[in-house]
Structure formats: structure tokens, C-alpha cells
Motif scaffolding. Sequence first.
Motif, PDB file in Angstrom:
ATOM      1  N   VAL A 411       0.783  -1.214   0.043  1.00 45.32           N
ATOM      2  CA  VAL A 411       0.060   0.413   0.026  1.00 45.32           C
ATOM      3  C   VAL A 411       1.058   1.425  -0.166  1.00 45.32           C
ATOM      4  N   VAL A 412       2.314   1.119   0.728  1.00 42.45           N
ATOM      5  CA  VAL A 412       2.463   2.408   0.481  1.00 42.45           C
ATOM      6  C   VAL A 412       3.758   2.628  -0.148  1.00 42.45           C
ATOM      7  N   GLY A 413       4.045   1.425  -1.015  1.00 36.93           N
ATOM      8  CA  GLY A 413       4.648   1.899  -2.518  1.00 36.93           C
ATOM      9  C   GLY A 413       4.038   2.331  -3.439  1.00 36.93           C
ATOM     10  N   PRO A 414       3.179   2.473  -3.676  1.00 29.48           N
ATOM     11  CA  PRO A 414       2.332   3.407  -4.544  1.00 29.48           C
ATOM     12  C   PRO A 414       2.646   5.013  -4.481  1.00 29.48           C
ATOM     13  N   VAL A 415       2.344   4.406  -3.261  1.00 30.03           N
ATOM     14  CA  VAL A 415       1.401   5.867  -2.623  1.00 30.03           C
ATOM     15  C   VAL A 415       2.954   7.228  -2.880  1.00 30.03           C
ATOM     16  N   ALA A 416       3.882   5.928  -2.304  1.00 30.82           N
ATOM     17  CA  ALA A 416       6.080   7.318  -1.944  1.00 30.82           C
ATOM     18  C   ALA A 416       6.177   6.896  -3.465  1.00 30.82           C
ATOM     19  N   GLY A 417       5.955   6.168  -4.693  1.00 28.95           N
ATOM     20  CA  GLY A 417       5.898   6.951  -5.850  1.00 28.95           C
ATOM     21  C   GLY A 417       5.397   8.051  -6.950  1.00 28.95           C
ATOM     22  N   LEU A 418       4.345   7.880  -5.598  1.00 22.09           N
ATOM     23  CA  LEU A 418       3.843   9.635  -6.394  1.00 22.09           C
ATOM     24  C   LEU A 418       4.279  10.906  -5.337  1.00 22.09           C
ATOM     25  N   VAL A 419       4.181  10.437  -3.944  1.00 22.34           N
ATOM     26  CA  VAL A 419       4.489  11.823  -3.123  1.00 22.34           C
ATOM     27  C   VAL A 419       6.332  12.423  -2.217  1.00 22.34           C
ATOM     28  N   LEU A 420       7.075  11.157  -3.399  1.00 19.12           N
ATOM     29  CA  LEU A 420       8.043  11.325  -2.497  1.00 19.12           C
ATOM     30  C   LEU A 420       8.855  11.779  -4.345  1.00 19.12           C
ATOM     31  N   PRO A 421       8.509  12.090  -5.542  1.00 19.63           N
ATOM     32  CA  PRO A 421       9.083  13.159  -6.219  1.00 19.63           C
ATOM     33  C   PRO A 421       8.303  14.183  -6.468  1.00 19.63           C
ATOM     34  N   LEU A 422       7.284  14.348  -5.609  1.00 19.08           N
ATOM     35  CA  LEU A 422       6.391  15.994  -5.997  1.00 19.08           C
ATOM     36  C   LEU A 422       7.011  16.646  -4.313  1.00 19.08           C
ATOM     37  N   LEU A 423       7.832  15.921  -3.150  1.00 20.27           N
ATOM     38  CA  LEU A 423       8.571  16.504  -2.294  1.00 20.27           C
ATOM     39  C   LEU A 423       9.772  16.799  -2.750  1.00 20.27           C
ATOM     40  N   LEU A 424      10.278  15.377  -3.642  1.00 21.10           N
ATOM     41  CA  LEU A 424      11.581  16.277  -4.139  1.00 21.10           C
ATOM     42  C   LEU A 424      11.915  17.124  -5.019  1.00 21.10           C
ATOM     43  N   THR A 425      10.996  17.277  -5.922  1.00 16.10           N
ATOM     44  CA  THR A 425      10.560  18.637  -6.570  1.00 16.10           C
ATOM     45  C   THR A 425      10.136  20.000  -6.110  1.00 16.10           C
ATOM     46  N   THR A 426      10.211  19.877  -5.223  1.00 15.41           N
ATOM     47  CA  THR A 426       9.299  21.124  -3.642  1.00 15.41           C
ATOM     48  C   THR A 426      10.851  21.746  -3.358  1.00 15.41           C
ATOM     49  N   SER A 468       9.939  11.250 -13.720  1.00 16.82           N
ATOM     50  CA  SER A 468       9.935  11.658 -15.720  1.00 16.82           C
ATOM     51  C   SER A 468       9.022  12.667 -15.949  1.00 16.82           C
ATOM     52  N   LEU A 469       7.531  12.202 -15.251  1.00 13.83           N
ATOM     53  CA  LEU A 469       6.726  13.806 -15.897  1.00 13.83           C
ATOM     54  C   LEU A 469       7.652  15.230 -15.251  1.00 13.83           C
ATOM     55  N   LEU A 470       7.480  14.851 -14.260  1.00 12.23           N
ATOM     56  CA  LEU A 470       8.427  16.320 -13.229  1.00 12.23           C
ATOM     57  C   LEU A 470       9.441  17.033 -13.702  1.00 12.23           C
ATOM     58  N   LEU A 471      10.984  15.750 -14.090  1.00 15.87           N
ATOM     59  CA  LEU A 471      11.852  16.151 -14.243  1.00 15.87           C
ATOM     60  C   LEU A 471      11.454  17.039 -15.672  1.00 15.87           C
ATOM     61  N   ASN A 472      10.672  16.600 -16.880  1.00 12.03           N
ATOM     62  CA  ASN A 472      10.641  16.996 -18.219  1.00 12.03           C
ATOM     63  C   ASN A 472      10.254  18.401 -18.039  1.00 12.03           C
ATOM     64  N   TYR A 473       8.651  18.243 -16.895  1.00  8.27           N
ATOM     65  CA  TYR A 473       8.507  19.911 -16.775  1.00  8.27           C
ATOM     66  C   TYR A 473       8.935  21.098 -16.779  1.00  8.27           C
ATOM     67  N   TYR A 474       9.874  20.580 -14.801  1.00  2.97           N
ATOM     68  CA  TYR A 474      10.093  21.551 -14.278  1.00  2.97           C
ATOM     69  C   TYR A 474      12.002  22.086 -14.343  1.00  2.97           C
TER      70      TYR A 474
END
Length: 865
Positions: A411-426, A468-474
Motif C-alpha cells: 500500500v505504501v509503495g505506490p503512495v511513495a511513488g507519487l509523493v516522494l518525486p513531488l517532495l523532491l521537486t518542491t 520523468s514528467l516532473l523532471l521534464n516539466y520543471y
Amino acid sequence: MVREGLSVAPNKVAAEASDARPGKLKVFLGAAPGVGKTYRMLDEGRRRLRRGTDVVVAYAECHGRQYTEEMLDGLEMVPRLHRSYRGSAFTELDLDAVLARRPAVALVDELPHTNVPGGRNAKRWQDVDELLAAGIDVLTTVNVQHLESLNDVVEKITGVPQRETVPDDVVRRADQIELVDMPAEALRRRMAHGNIYQPEKVDAALAHYFRIGNLTALRELALLWVAGRVDETLQKYRSEHGIGTVWETRERVVVALTGGPEGETLIRRADRIADRPRALNAVRAGGTPISGGDLLAVHVARSDGLAYASPAALAKQRALVESLGGSYHSVVGDHVPTALLDFARAENATQLVLGTSRRSWFSRLVAPRGIGEDTVELSGDIDVHLVTHEGAGRGRRLPVPGRQLPHARRVVGPVAGLVLPLLLTTVLTHTRGALNLTSEALLFMVTVVGVACLGGVVSALLASLAASLLLNYYFIPPSGEFTITEPNNALALAVFALVAVTVAALVDRSLRLSRRAASATAEAETLSSMAGTILRGEQGVSVLLERTRETFGMESAELVPRAGQETDADEESDDLVKVPAGPDRLLVLRGRRLPASEHRVLTAFAAHLAAALDHARLMEAAAQVEPVKAADRLRTALLAAVSHDLRTPLASGRAAISSLRSRDVVFSPAERNELLATAEESLIELNRLVDNLLDMSRLRAGALSLDLQPTAFADVLPLALATLPATPVRIAFQGLAEVRDVLADPPLLERVIANLVTNAVRHCAASQRVLITASSLGSRVELRVVDQGPGLPPEDRDRIFVPFQRLGDRDNTSGLGLGLALSRGLAEAMGGTLDPEDTPGGGLTMVLSLRAAPVAEPVEAVELG
């Protein structure tokens, strides 16, 4: 509950009554002679007779006890069967007469009794089996000292060996067992009042077998044995009625072992918990020792990656458990807390002992719940003790293989797959310009790899897509748009996604491989436990069935015949599993549905059971063939001995007679007398050898007639020595006239002494002497024939009593090697013993022990009925 579905072929009498229901067996069990077993059996028979039941007394032994004999009044008695054996008359249970009478209930006293040779069955309990097979209910009696499993324990306590025993299983399968109990002091009072033995035997019995300590120990053995039987009945009832809750009828403590270093600490703590009721009851009872609870150690081998257990550590802990009087068990379970609690409930355990977790603080932080917490939550009415130890909180000391992802990580794995890239981008957008694109891409890659390790392939794909999307966009020019203008950036993103997926796939593959390895380890450990059971000699089918039931956590296990071709394949229901165990048997387990991962191990267990069945059949066949082989060996040895050893006297006698008949030579009177003496000696030697052979054959056939009467050694010894050839060895005597007469057959005793002295003289030099001494020892008299020869190594002491053995003889033509074998056989036929001892200073001493006359049976020989 364990049942062994092995059928025994009925005899022809039982076959005629095959339509009748099997009879029911009721056993009256006592701790010692005189507690009132026979009286209680007869009283039960009279009570049933008053209710209109057809009751007969098939066999009752009252031992001259007045009150017991009075209980026979009004009961029909089947006449006993009279038999003769070795010159004595005996009465036995007339099995055929009881079967022909076909009562509803038969009273059969003294179940362990050994029948006189010549009948259909060797033991009375086998007669009882036939009565039960014919549909006749049986009431019978047994003393605890006659139970096979307790025979050696009773001998250590009382010093009296019990030669008549009954297998425990015969008594355990009785429909009812009633304990006939009496305090030790009360039993001694009965003895003193003459209600058990004749007056002349009372003092000896009170001073020996019927001591307070002996009777108290025997009483405790009887109480414990019956308690165990009651417990088996309770377990069977709970299983048949599907009762899963714990009934706290008796303290049972289960200790969970992982093979870790804390095992010994847990075992000793659990043993103290099990002993606590005993100590408390002892205080309440004024110091009287009362048995405590049961100690059961269990190791769970699971397929979901339990830490590898050290076989050496588990073996050491098993030895410790068994030395404390407990039992060791190994079970298979995918979820350790559930497996532990299922085992505990199946054994009706009241308490469960576990060690506190060895996990480090970091492991507790990541996954706060462990086996102990889950066990406590699921324990219900079982008390759980979490015991601290030196290894608590220091991390696992055993290697932990990869395991299937827990539900929380999935359960935690997919959530971390979305949340951790967002936190790193911030974070990176607030520090824009401090890092170049390469460093930013590497940070995103580290995040994706971390998510892959945490949540597997699905989480890694989700994280790589988001990163990939966050790295490309920002961060890839032009920022703020999903476009890539430079080919290098496109290649970097492709490599980025490929690495993330590859790492996730490798993590997933390693998890699958580790699960397989863990499953294989669990299977190997379980099979190793079964192999250890067989290597320790526990090869009985019932033992292996019980081990199978325990291992798979089932309610029952049994072997049943294959009803037909349709049962050849495995059949299952929600609580039934069937596996072939050989060509004609099925292993049937009831209790739960087994997962597919456990079927392979179960098949191996079934193969072991099939091998055990084959082994039992082969042993039975070998037992039937062994008497034939023994007779064949005896016949072969006899022919070899006759062909060699009888030639010398035959040749000497024939040569002497031929010389006397010759007309070519004239002999002087002295020469003629010498030839006649040679012929006479040869004939005497032939006669002695033939007598030995005939006596040995009579002993083997049980047809030797005895006339036991008071006999003095001083009267028999001169006759025995008169038959010996002249010898330079001096023979001395000591104490023959001072000892009591013995019960013996005079001619046979003369033969025994002659053989012993002949053997002693043969191994002595001319300058040495043979000493014959006699002494009294309690109710027995011992005759010792002492030589000063070369002696005998300990390993050869049994071989000298085997026919046709001549160990160390200087002359192989001096006899058949039957002397000592025949002497021991004759001694045992007269109720005595013959044993070798070392002579102080060198040599061999043969000790002949016989009962003293008049007939005053010693305590050891009293029939403990």
C-alpha cells in the motif's frame, strides 16, 4: 486423535461371529496387589447380572482371599482348562469354552498373564482380543507394574523385575478404565490383617515390596497413567465435537522456539511456569508432591521467510526439553502466530511462552508490530508470556532471507511513488540554480530506486513515470512545458526510466527467489524432523501418524485401505485431505484445507508412512521365519558336531573291540582289561553325549519332565563327581553342609554340577585347584564353581551358553560344546539361574542360584495379581 486403520485378520472363531459388534473392554487398573481389582471386577459382574445381563466368570484368581471368594457366589463360572507343562499341572482360561458359551459379558482376571505353552495364544490379552472380536464384552484387571512402558521404572523403584507385561496400547484402547485406588497405609493394614497374602508371607512382603515408599511411587504412576488416558479421551471428544476453545483442565505450557540463542532461557522459564501448580499444590497439601503441567516446545517452519534456524541449536534445545520431561514438536505454518495458536489449541494448552523480539529499534520503527504482538492479539483465552532475554532488541543474529512484500508495503509503495518525486521537486525548485540538470536527474533516480526497493515493480513504474514528467516539466529546458529540445535530454530520460524499471524488476525477482528458497528451507527442515524421528527409532506407524498430525496442525490422521480405484487420486474437502501412502493405503488428514505449497511435504510424509508399513510387515514376516532359521541353525550345527565329535569315542570303542576279536594277536589279561576299559569309556562318553543332545532337544521343545523336591548339595555332589574322568586337578569344597536344601530335580542337578566341574577342570592346570562353595542369599541358595584358569573376556560371556561353542578349549575333540548351554537350560527349567563371574586373581566362577526348600516363595516370586 490418531487412529491407525490397520486390520488384524480374525481367527476362525471370530470369523464365524463377524456379524456381531465388537465387544467392549473395561479395565480395572490398580497400583499394587491387594487394592481390590478382582473384588471390584466381580462386584461389577454381580451388578450387571442383577440388571439381567448374561455374565460368566471366564477366569478369576482370588489368591485365597476370603472376601473376594465370597463375591463368586451367584456367578456362573466357565470350567478352567487343565494343562501339564514340565511335569506340573496348571489351569488356564478355556477360550474355546467361553466362545462356545457366548455370554454377553465375560470376567477375565489378570490380563498380562502368560499362558502355558501349547495353547493358541501366548498371552491372556490375546485371548481377550478374540473374545472382543466375537462380540463379547470383557471386564479385566491389570496392575500398573505390568504395563510395558512402566516396567523398567517399576523395577528401579521396587527392585523386582516383572516378567509378565501387557502392551500399553492394549489397555489404552479399552472403552473404560477404572482406577482402583487405595492409600499406601491402608494397603499395608490390609496386608497386616492377612487380607492379601498368607500369614507366613506378610512380614517379608511388608519389609520389601510393600514398603511405604514403593507403594506411594506405584500409586503416583497409576494416577499419572490414568490421567494421561483421560486426557487422550478428552482430546478425542474435543476433536470429534469441533471444540476449539481451551478447557483449563490441566496446565499445558507451549514454548515457541526459533533456533535462536534465547531458546534455552525460554525453555527453562516455561518449565518453571509448568511446575508452578506442582509447587503450589505441594504447599497446600502439606508437602505431598503433586504432578505439575505439561511442557511442549514447538518450532514453526514457515514458507514466508522465517529466519533460518540453526539445526544444531534446535537439536540442543530439543535435548534440553526432553531432559526436563517435555516434548518437542515441529509444525508448518505460513503465519507464525496463527500456527502457534492453532497448535496450542489443538493440544488444549493454557499458556504460551515467547521471547521478546530480537529486532533492532530501526526495524521496530519501520514495522512496529511483530510476532509477539500479533500472537497476543489473536491468543483469545490462552495466556501469552513475553519473556525478555539477552538478545532482545539487539537485532537478528540469524540471516533473514528476502520475503514476500507485506500488505503495508504494497500500500505504501505506490503512495511513495507519487509523493516522494513531488517532495523532491518542491525542494529542488526552491534551490534552483544550485544544481545542474545531471545532479537533479540523479536525485530523481535515487528516489525511484528507493521506491522500487520499498514497493516493487508497480511502485517503481509509477515513481519513474511521475519523476520523468516532473523532471521534464520543471528542469529540462524549456521549463514549464512537456517538451524536450535536445537529443541528450531525451536519451537521459529514456535511460532514467530503463534503470528504474530494471532495478524494480531485479528487486521483484530477488523476492520471488528468496520466497522459493525460504519455502525449500521450511520443507527441508520439516523433512529433517521426520527423518530425525525415524533415526531415533520412533518407526511405529502410530508414532509417525502423530508426528504428521502435529506437523500439519490437523485434528486427526489415519491410514485407511483404498476402497476402490476411484480413491487413487487425491481428494479434498474443506477439512479433509487424502494422499496415497503406498499401493493399498491412503493417508487421511482432517482439520483444515492445506495450501498447495504444503502438499509436496505431505506426500513425503505419506511415503515415510508407506515405508513404515512395509517395514512392519517385513518385521512380522521375519519374526515368523526366525524360529525356522534358529531350528535350521541348530540342526546344521548338530550335524556338523555329530560328524566330527562323535567319531573319537566311536573310533576308540570300535578299535578296542576289533582288537579283542582279532585271532592274530594274543593279549595278556592286563592288555585285555585295558582294551575293555577303553571300550567301556568310549561307550560311556557316547552315552553322555547322546544324553546331552536329547536333553537339549527336550529343552528346546519344552518337553523336559521335572520332579522338583528338596535336595541337598552335599548329597548330589559326590554322585556328580563320580561321573568325571580322572584328573590331576584338585577339587575342594566349602560350606556345602551349612546351606539349606534347594528345590531341584536330583538327576538334573547332578548333570548341571558335573558339567560345571568338567568345564572348570578342563581350563585349569595340574597345579591349580577347583573350589566348590555354597552360600545362602535370602530365599535362594548359590553354588559357586571357581577355577583359576585363563578366565573369559566380557564379550564372550553370553557366547559360552550357545550350543556348540567351545571358547578357548585346548582340545576340540573333547565334546560337543553343549555342557554350559545345557546346564543353563536345566537350571532355568528348575527355576534357577546360571551366570559367569570373574574369579579374584584370575579365572572364571560359575554361579548356580536355586530356590531354597521348602517352598516359601520369595517376595520377588510372589504372583502380583
